[in-house]
Design a protein around this motif. Sequence first.
Motif, mmCIF file in Angstrom:
data_model
loop_
_atom_site.group_PDB
_atom_site.id
_atom_site.type_symbol
_atom_site.label_atom_id
_atom_site.label_comp_id
_atom_site.label_asym_id
_atom_site.label_seq_id
_atom_site.Cartn_x
_atom_site.Cartn_y
_atom_site.Cartn_z
ATOM 1 N N GLU A 192 12.792 1.605 -7.699
ATOM 2 C CA GLU A 192 13.727 0.708 -7.017
ATOM 3 C C GLU A 192 13.824 1.028 -5.530
ATOM 4 O OE1 GLU A 192 17.305 1.262 -9.185
ATOM 5 O OE2 GLU A 192 16.528 0.323 -11.027
ATOM 6 N N LEU A 193 13.778 2.304 -5.184
ATOM 7 C CA LEU A 193 13.831 2.702 -3.778
ATOM 8 C C LEU A 193 12.588 2.214 -3.034
ATOM 9 C CD1 LEU A 193 14.831 4.204 -1.301
ATOM 10 C CD2 LEU A 193 14.093 6.353 -2.359
ATOM 11 N N VAL A 194 11.414 2.350 -3.645
ATOM 12 C CA VAL A 194 10.193 1.849 -3.018
ATOM 13 C C VAL A 194 10.316 0.353 -2.742
ATOM 14 C CG1 VAL A 194 7.732 1.384 -3.399
ATOM 15 C CG2 VAL A 194 8.674 3.639 -3.947
ATOM 16 N N LEU A 195 10.830 -0.396 -3.703
ATOM 17 C CA LEU A 195 10.959 -1.842 -3.519
ATOM 18 C C LEU A 195 11.996 -2.186 -2.454
ATOM 19 C CD1 LEU A 195 10.613 -3.031 -7.216
ATOM 20 C CD2 LEU A 195 8.946 -3.266 -5.359
ATOM 21 N N VAL B 22 2.237 -4.460 3.558
ATOM 22 C CA VAL B 22 3.367 -3.545 3.723
ATOM 23 C C VAL B 22 2.908 -2.162 3.279
ATOM 24 C CG1 VAL B 22 5.752 -3.017 3.120
ATOM 25 C CG2 VAL B 22 4.987 -5.411 3.234
ATOM 26 N N LEU B 23 3.060 -1.198 4.156
ATOM 27 C CA LEU B 23 2.645 0.168 3.854
ATOM 28 C C LEU B 23 3.892 1.034 3.677
ATOM 29 C CD1 LEU B 23 -0.232 2.101 5.566
ATOM 30 C CD2 LEU B 23 1.971 3.203 5.181
ATOM 31 N N VAL B 24 4.010 1.677 2.509
ATOM 32 C CA VAL B 24 5.167 2.511 2.194
ATOM 33 C C VAL B 24 4.735 3.972 2.155
ATOM 34 C CG1 VAL B 24 7.036 2.979 0.562
ATOM 35 C CG2 VAL B 24 6.144 0.643 0.799
ATOM 36 N N PRO B 25 5.211 4.809 3.090
ATOM 37 C CA PRO B 25 4.887 6.229 3.050
ATOM 38 C C PRO B 25 5.625 6.912 1.894
ATOM 39 C CG PRO B 25 5.618 5.550 5.246
ATOM 40 C CD PRO B 25 5.990 4.466 4.294
ATOM 41 N N LEU B 26 4.874 7.452 0.953
ATOM 42 C CA LEU B 26 5.478 8.208 -0.147
ATOM 43 C C LEU B 26 5.740 9.624 0.344
ATOM 44 C CD1 LEU B 26 3.397 6.969 -3.214
ATOM 45 C CD2 LEU B 26 5.548 6.059 -2.288
ATOM 46 N N VAL C 90 0.855 -1.183 0.000
ATOM 47 C CA VAL C 90 0.000 0.000 0.000
ATOM 48 C C VAL C 90 0.892 1.234 0.000
ATOM 49 C CG1 VAL C 90 -1.848 1.248 1.173
ATOM 50 C CG2 VAL C 90 -1.766 -1.261 1.280
ATOM 51 N N LEU C 91 0.836 2.004 -1.059
ATOM 52 C CA LEU C 91 1.577 3.258 -1.147
ATOM 53 C C LEU C 91 0.698 4.373 -0.599
ATOM 54 C CD1 LEU C 91 3.042 2.928 -4.762
ATOM 55 C CD2 LEU C 91 3.950 2.025 -2.609
ATOM 56 N N VAL C 92 1.241 5.195 0.286
ATOM 57 C CA VAL C 92 0.459 6.259 0.915
ATOM 58 C C VAL C 92 1.108 7.604 0.604
ATOM 59 C CG1 VAL C 92 -0.564 7.139 3.035
ATOM 60 C CG2 VAL C 92 -0.142 4.691 2.783
ATOM 61 N N ALA C 93 0.402 8.404 -0.180
ATOM 62 C CA ALA C 93 0.887 9.735 -0.539
ATOM 63 C C ALA C 93 0.190 10.787 0.310
ATOM 64 C CB ALA C 93 0.648 9.998 -2.023
ATOM 65 N N HIS C 94 0.747 11.971 0.299
ATOM 66 C CA HIS C 94 0.189 13.076 1.081
ATOM 67 C C HIS C 94 -1.210 13.433 0.597
ATOM 68 C CE1 HIS C 94 -0.548 17.325 2.107
ATOM 69 N NE2 HIS C 94 0.231 17.131 3.144
ATOM 70 N N GLY C 95 -1.382 13.595 -0.701
ATOM 71 C CA GLY C 95 -2.646 14.032 -1.268
ATOM 72 C C GLY C 95 -2.624 15.512 -1.598
ATOM 73 N N SER C 96 -3.376 15.897 -2.612
ATOM 74 C CA SER C 96 -3.390 17.275 -3.073
ATOM 75 C C SER C 96 -4.694 17.556 -3.791
ATOM 76 C CB SER C 96 -2.207 17.516 -4.023
ATOM 77 O OG SER C 96 -2.312 18.763 -4.660
#
Length: 267
Positions: free
Chosen positions: A251-254, A85-89, A26-32
């Motif tokens: 690649e960094l996210v992975l 797995v939650l990845v903070p963007l 799960v990728l989590v972005a700030h939002g806009s």
Amino acid sequence: MRPARLTSPATTPTGPGAAGGADPVVLVAHGSRDPRAAEATEALARAVSAARPGTPVWASWLDHTEPGPTAVLRDLAAAGHRRAVLVPLLLTAAYHRRVDIPAAVAAAARTGPPLAVRVTDVLGPADGTVDAGLLGGLRRRLDEAGPGRFDALVLAAAGTRDARARCSVGRVADALGDEFQVPCRVAYASAAPPSAGVAVSRLRAAGARRVAVCAYFLAPGLFHDAVAEAARAAGAVSVAAPLTNAPELVELVLRRVDDRPVPASTG
């Protein structure tokens, strides 16, 4: 709020509920409010999915865009997943990483079936180390913006009142300066001085003739637009685009996904 276009993961889970398949990401972005930001997050989710076949990859947002991470985690638990797995963007470990994301995970745990959620580090230098992939992505965007030589750099970030987060941005600026062997100064679009225009002007006043601006942003939006306008008005020779779905960022996210020592948060 603008509804997300992704109503399913960026790849198809294996089997009903994907029980026994790869743990979903799960990728989590700030939002806009700017729709370009959500489009960039969706593009990154698709790129991560393409790089990791068989792994369900979801995009979510903390604000302005749906779905939020709590809703995605509830849906994954209801579909039969037991881990995620939650990845903070995020590029700094400031308020959103310390407060908003743990709150979203806790809310999912209170209202849904059990789901063990491992929250990774942010994409910036949370442990003091600047990832080579992050630098590679910034270098790529600088090269795309203007392949000509420059004798000074400005690293323009969104901005934060968190002193530790600002220090992490400074570490990235130092690493960029070392890599290109030029002075590199930090600027912010909000919350902290100096602005991009002021940073460019100071470098020019100190003798720099060709100042380039590196965008420390994951997605386009009003902040990046303001940085670009102010920097060019101050005489910058180029302004890089945000990282969006640069291969180095994928690649960094992975790497964050595969970083097992990060503590787990269990519902």
